[in-house]
Design an enzyme around this catalytic site. Structure first.
Site, PDB file in Angstrom:
ATOM      1  N   LYS A 210      23.996 -34.909 -71.079  1.00  0.00           N
ATOM      2  CA  LYS A 210      24.609 -35.757 -69.813  1.00  0.00           C
ATOM      3  C   LYS A 210      25.578 -37.332 -70.363  1.00  0.00           C
ATOM      4  O   LYS A 210      26.502 -37.362 -70.551  1.00  0.00           O
ATOM      5  CB  LYS A 210      24.394 -36.314 -68.955  1.00  0.00           C
ATOM      6  CG  LYS A 210      25.104 -37.582 -66.893  1.00  0.00           C
ATOM      7  CD  LYS A 210      24.389 -38.259 -66.640  1.00  0.00           C
ATOM      8  CE  LYS A 210      24.977 -39.032 -65.680  1.00  0.00           C
ATOM      9  NZ  LYS A 210      23.895 -39.320 -64.596  1.00  0.00           N
ATOM     10  N   GLU A 216      16.752 -37.353 -78.407  1.00  0.00           N
ATOM     11  CA  GLU A 216      16.008 -35.773 -79.071  1.00  0.00           C
ATOM     12  C   GLU A 216      17.322 -34.723 -78.856  1.00  0.00           C
ATOM     13  O   GLU A 216      16.687 -34.238 -79.499  1.00  0.00           O
ATOM     14  CB  GLU A 216      14.990 -35.277 -78.008  1.00  0.00           C
ATOM     15  CG  GLU A 216      14.056 -36.563 -77.910  1.00  0.00           C
ATOM     16  CD  GLU A 216      14.072 -38.122 -77.048  1.00  0.00           C
ATOM     17  OE1 GLU A 216      15.246 -38.237 -76.454  1.00  0.00           O
ATOM     18  OE2 GLU A 216      13.417 -38.188 -76.491  1.00  0.00           O
ATOM     19  N   GLY A 271      21.460 -36.841 -64.378  1.00  0.00           N
ATOM     20  CA  GLY A 271      19.965 -35.970 -64.939  1.00  0.00           C
ATOM     21  C   GLY A 271      19.293 -35.057 -64.297  1.00  0.00           C
ATOM     22  O   GLY A 271      19.386 -33.900 -64.186  1.00  0.00           O
ATOM     23  N   ARG A 272      18.620 -35.262 -63.240  1.00  0.00           N
ATOM     24  CA  ARG A 272      17.331 -34.652 -62.492  1.00  0.00           C
ATOM     25  C   ARG A 272      17.898 -33.571 -61.473  1.00  0.00           C
ATOM     26  O   ARG A 272      16.981 -32.917 -61.008  1.00  0.00           O
ATOM     27  CB  ARG A 272      16.400 -35.438 -62.344  1.00  0.00           C
ATOM     28  CG  ARG A 272      16.224 -36.892 -61.475  1.00  0.00           C
ATOM     29  CD  ARG A 272      15.016 -37.363 -61.483  1.00  0.00           C
ATOM     30  NE  ARG A 272      15.155 -38.500 -60.780  1.00  0.00           N
ATOM     31  CZ  ARG A 272      15.466 -40.116 -61.389  1.00  0.00           C
ATOM     32  NH1 ARG A 272      16.127 -39.970 -62.892  1.00  0.00           N
ATOM     33  NH2 ARG A 272      16.146 -40.743 -60.704  1.00  0.00           N
ATOM     34  N   GLU A 357      10.765 -39.181 -62.334  1.00  0.00           N
ATOM     35  CA  GLU A 357      11.357 -40.069 -61.686  1.00  0.00           C
ATOM     36  C   GLU A 357      11.975 -40.603 -61.230  1.00  0.00           C
ATOM     37  O   GLU A 357      12.622 -41.753 -61.167  1.00  0.00           O
ATOM     38  CB  GLU A 357      12.187 -39.117 -63.161  1.00  0.00           C
ATOM     39  CG  GLU A 357      13.369 -39.507 -64.397  1.00  0.00           C
ATOM     40  CD  GLU A 357      14.101 -39.403 -65.331  1.00  0.00           C
ATOM     41  OE1 GLU A 357      13.113 -39.873 -66.205  1.00  0.00           O
ATOM     42  OE2 GLU A 357      15.209 -38.716 -64.912  1.00  0.00           O
ATOM     43  N   HIS A 388      -9.589 -20.920 -61.278  1.00  0.00           N
ATOM     44  CA  HIS A 388     -10.150 -21.206 -62.315  1.00  0.00           C
ATOM     45  C   HIS A 388     -10.552 -21.961 -63.391  1.00  0.00           C
ATOM     46  O   HIS A 388     -10.800 -22.149 -64.525  1.00  0.00           O
ATOM     47  CB  HIS A 388     -10.596 -19.798 -63.515  1.00  0.00           C
ATOM     48  CG  HIS A 388     -10.050 -18.365 -62.084  1.00  0.00           C
ATOM     49  ND1 HIS A 388     -11.513 -17.587 -62.050  1.00  0.00           N
ATOM     50  CD2 HIS A 388      -9.309 -17.837 -61.800  1.00  0.00           C
ATOM     51  CE1 HIS A 388     -11.354 -16.919 -60.475  1.00  0.00           C
ATOM     52  NE2 HIS A 388     -10.144 -16.521 -60.728  1.00  0.00           N
ATOM     53  N   LYS A 508      12.209 -46.280 -75.201  1.00  0.00           N
ATOM     54  CA  LYS A 508      14.202 -46.015 -76.337  1.00  0.00           C
ATOM     55  C   LYS A 508      14.332 -46.874 -77.362  1.00  0.00           C
ATOM     56  O   LYS A 508      14.295 -46.482 -77.942  1.00  0.00           O
ATOM     57  CB  LYS A 508      14.867 -45.013 -74.974  1.00  0.00           C
ATOM     58  CG  LYS A 508      14.994 -44.385 -74.078  1.00  0.00           C
ATOM     59  CD  LYS A 508      16.377 -43.779 -74.226  1.00  0.00           C
ATOM     60  CE  LYS A 508      16.135 -42.862 -72.426  1.00  0.00           C
ATOM     61  NZ  LYS A 508      17.516 -42.345 -72.366  1.00  0.00           N
TER      62      LYS A 508
HETATM   63  O1  F6P Z   1      14.410 -39.672 -69.166  1.00  0.00           O
HETATM   64  C1  F6P Z   1      15.545 -40.276 -68.911  1.00  0.00           C
HETATM   65  C2  F6P Z   1      17.129 -39.503 -68.894  1.00  0.00           C
HETATM   66  O2  F6P Z   1      17.742 -40.518 -69.149  1.00  0.00           O
HETATM   67  C3  F6P Z   1      16.923 -38.444 -67.784  1.00  0.00           C
HETATM   68  O3  F6P Z   1      17.021 -39.149 -66.263  1.00  0.00           O
HETATM   69  C4  F6P Z   1      17.657 -37.221 -68.201  1.00  0.00           C
HETATM   70  O4  F6P Z   1      17.817 -36.383 -67.056  1.00  0.00           O
HETATM   71  C5  F6P Z   1      17.443 -37.577 -69.757  1.00  0.00           C
HETATM   72  O5  F6P Z   1      16.973 -38.012 -69.674  1.00  0.00           O
HETATM   73  C6  F6P Z   1      18.815 -36.142 -70.679  1.00  0.00           C
HETATM   74  O6  F6P Z   1      19.558 -37.188 -70.782  1.00  0.00           O
HETATM   75  P1  F6P Z   1      21.210 -36.449 -71.387  1.00  0.00           P
HETATM   76  O7  F6P Z   1      21.261 -35.897 -70.033  1.00  0.00           O
HETATM   77  O8  F6P Z   1      21.581 -37.979 -71.081  1.00  0.00           O
HETATM   78  O9  F6P Z   1      21.324 -36.179 -72.505  1.00  0.00           O
END
Ligand code: F6P
Length: 545
Positions: A210, A216, A271-272, A357, A388, A508
């Site tokens: 987003k 990452e 995002g979620r 979240e 199990h 972060k």
């Molecule tokens: O975990 C924090 C967060 O901002 C989430 O809400 C989001 O889904 C994720 O990081 C990834 O963010 P982006 O889509 O901006 O890379």
């Protein structure tokens, strides 16, 4: 933040629920079922292709009435209407919350800041479908003229969990000639293993973010570009092997992806809550635009149910209120989600972000620390494997663990009696959890008196059972929307903002401060606490040995 409302615990329904809990908490599920022979049929609800049996919960008709009253006093209906109307209910980020617009039909109108966003949504969906058709027809060619047959989605959190969950859930419907991989972790091992057996000439990366700034994702996207260029030796190749899904066109361009290969979405999609935005591109490539449309239709079916059904007959609201009853009045700390379908292997992991979240908050919309429990810990894995592993604790441990069981009347892979065996376990588990086995029953079976206490099951363990006919894209869409709206209702009652995630920020920021300290040639001045300093020194001392 400006929202002023009496504290939740001062609402009349909350106080009434406290008194009601005092009076009823000793009543067992066995007693409730004995009092009402129709309970198992009465406390059920059907909507959007889903059948919910909520009868095996520690609730009476009065409990349900009071819970609905609580939702009304907490303004759930007004908040729901405000969300659907595009009001900026995400007040800490000053944003509307309109994932429901992502699955609105073409003819719908959803206004954000004076603009109908539905045509924008469908314009992106049409471009996604066009691209998906080219990949699926093998007419989208890589730089050397070979068709793309490997798709690697790079993203994390909401830009990963939804697509990977839904891809696994709908793999039955996928083009098996395409290889789908998902890379999220900044741990390089994940990337290396994901591409180990792939040919760069036939591989497409979808960089899904987003913000297009997430550490990452940017690290993995950079490695993907290097891996591609190491084989194809030409920057021009990027246009055929990389597409982006983002709200940030500037950053996409800066990364080197042509914005004609970008699929956008909007800041009013959290995002979620974004798996049915362009973030679902990898899934659409796998299952095709037609099945993807079905998925969206399922979401929309549940949206319409949630938007229009009265709270007492509203599936997301009921799931939410019953969950809240355990969280806040029985002090249950967790919810186990237990899908009895192998395809739903990632469903609980997906719900972890969606729920935790969203509702892992301890400050109300008006900035006060809550004096009650908010979101539960979500966990689980597909049955029967869990039986199990951890079910022992659910049956006989000291903790109250409400569970959602999910099953399907028909399997997609009929194999002898497997499905009957699987579903027999669903029904048996919920029965055993609810009604247990008394000491008398155990003794009557001839178990010696000294062993008998170990064989007793107290029962009275609450469960919901969610049953659908078959795991189709439409049913999956409805299931996801069910939990999205459940989370919304709980957040609305708790008076928290379910749509921000400030809690992930501090880690972060600190990580970006520590990276140069790990990489500096000369020993840096470390100003952390003594534990963090010592860990960094130890890492530096051993790094690269
Ligand atoms: O975990 C924090 C967060 O901002 C989430 O809400 C989001 O889904 C994720 O990081 C990834 O963010 P982006 O889509 O901006 O890379």
């Amino acid at each position: 933040m400006t929202e002023q409302r009496p504290s939740l615990t001062d609402l009349p329904a909350w106080k009434a629920l406290q008194a009601h809990h005092q009076q009823t908490h000793d009543t067992t599920l066995g007693e409730l079922f004995a009092q009402d022979a129709t309970r198992g049929e009465r406390l059920t609800l059907e909507a959007a292709g889903l059948y919910l049996d909520y009868s095996k919960n520690r609730v009476t008709d009065d409990t349900l009435k009071l819970l609905v009253q609580l939702a009304q006093e907490a303004g759930v209906e007004q908040k729901r209407d405000a969300m659907f109307a595009g009001e900026k209910i995400n007040v800490t980020e000053d944003r509307a919350v309109l994932h429901t617009a992502l699955r609105a039909p073409r003819s719908a109108t959803v206004m954000v800041d004076g603009r109908n966003v539905v045509p924008d949504v469908h314009e992106v969906l049409d471009r996604m479908a066009d691209f998906a058709r080219q990949v699926r027809d093998r007419t989208w060619l890589g730089h050397t003229g070979k068709p793309i047959t490997n798709i690697v989605n790079i993203g994390i959190g909401g830009s990963d969990l939804g697509p990977v969950m839904a891809y696994r859930a709908l793999e039955f419907y996928a083009d098996r000639g395409l290889t789908l991989r998902f890379v999220s972790n900044v741990d390089g091992t994940e990337f290396v293993e994901a591409v180990r057996d792939l040919n760069p000439e036939e591989t497409l990366f979808i960089v899904s973010s987003k913000t297009f700034t997430t550490q990452e994702t940017m690290a993995n996207a950079g490695s993907a570009r290097a891996w591609t260029l190491a084989a194809l030796h030409d920057d021009v190749a990027i246009a055929r092997h990389f597409v982006a899904v983002s709200t940030n066109a500037t950053a996409v361009q800066k990364f080197g992806i042509d914005t004609r290969n970008m699929f956008g979405f909007w800041d009013w999609v959290g995002g979620r809550y974004s798996m049915d935005s362009a973030i679902g591109l990898s899934l659409m490539l796998a299952i095709g635009p037609g099945q993807y449309e079905e998925l969206l239709a399922g979401f929309h079916d549940m949206d319409e149910h949630f938007r229009t059904a009265p709270l007492h007959a509203n599936m997301p609201a009921l799931l939410a209120l019953i969950g809240l009853w355990y969280d806040d009045f029985y002090d249950a700390q967790t919810l186990a989600v237990l899908p009895y379908d192998h395809y739903l292997s990632q469903f609980s992991a997906y719900l972890q972000q969606l729920d935790m979240e969203s509702n892992g908050k301890h400050v109300t919309l008006d900035g006060h620390t809550v004096t009650y429990q908010t979101g539960p810990v979500i966990w689980g894995q597909p049955g029967t494997n869990g039986q199990h592993a951890f079910y022992q604790l659910i049956h006989q441990g000291t903790k109250l663990i409400p569970c959602d069981f999910i099953g399907f009347v028909n399997t997609l892979n009929l194999l002898g009696e497997h499905h009957d065996l699987l579903m027999a376990n669903v029904f048996a588990q919920t029965e055993a959890l609810a009604f247990g086995k008394t000491l008398d029953q155990v003794l009557a079976e001839g178990v010696p008196a000294d062993l008998a206490p170990h064989r007793v099951f107290d029962g009275n363990r609450p469960t919901n059972t969610l049953l659908a006919d078959t795991l189709t894209p439409r049913v999956l869409g409805a299931m996801i929307a069910l939990y999205e709206h459940k989370v919304f209702v709980q957040g609305a009652v708790w008076n928290i903002n379910s749509f921000d995630q400030w809690g992930v920020e501090l880690g972060k920021v600190l990580a970006s401060r520590i990276v140069p300290e790990l990489q500096a040639d000369a020993a840096p001045d470390l100003t952390h606490d003594s534990s963090t300093n010592a860990l960094i020194r130890r890492y530096r001392a051993g790094r690269g040995r």
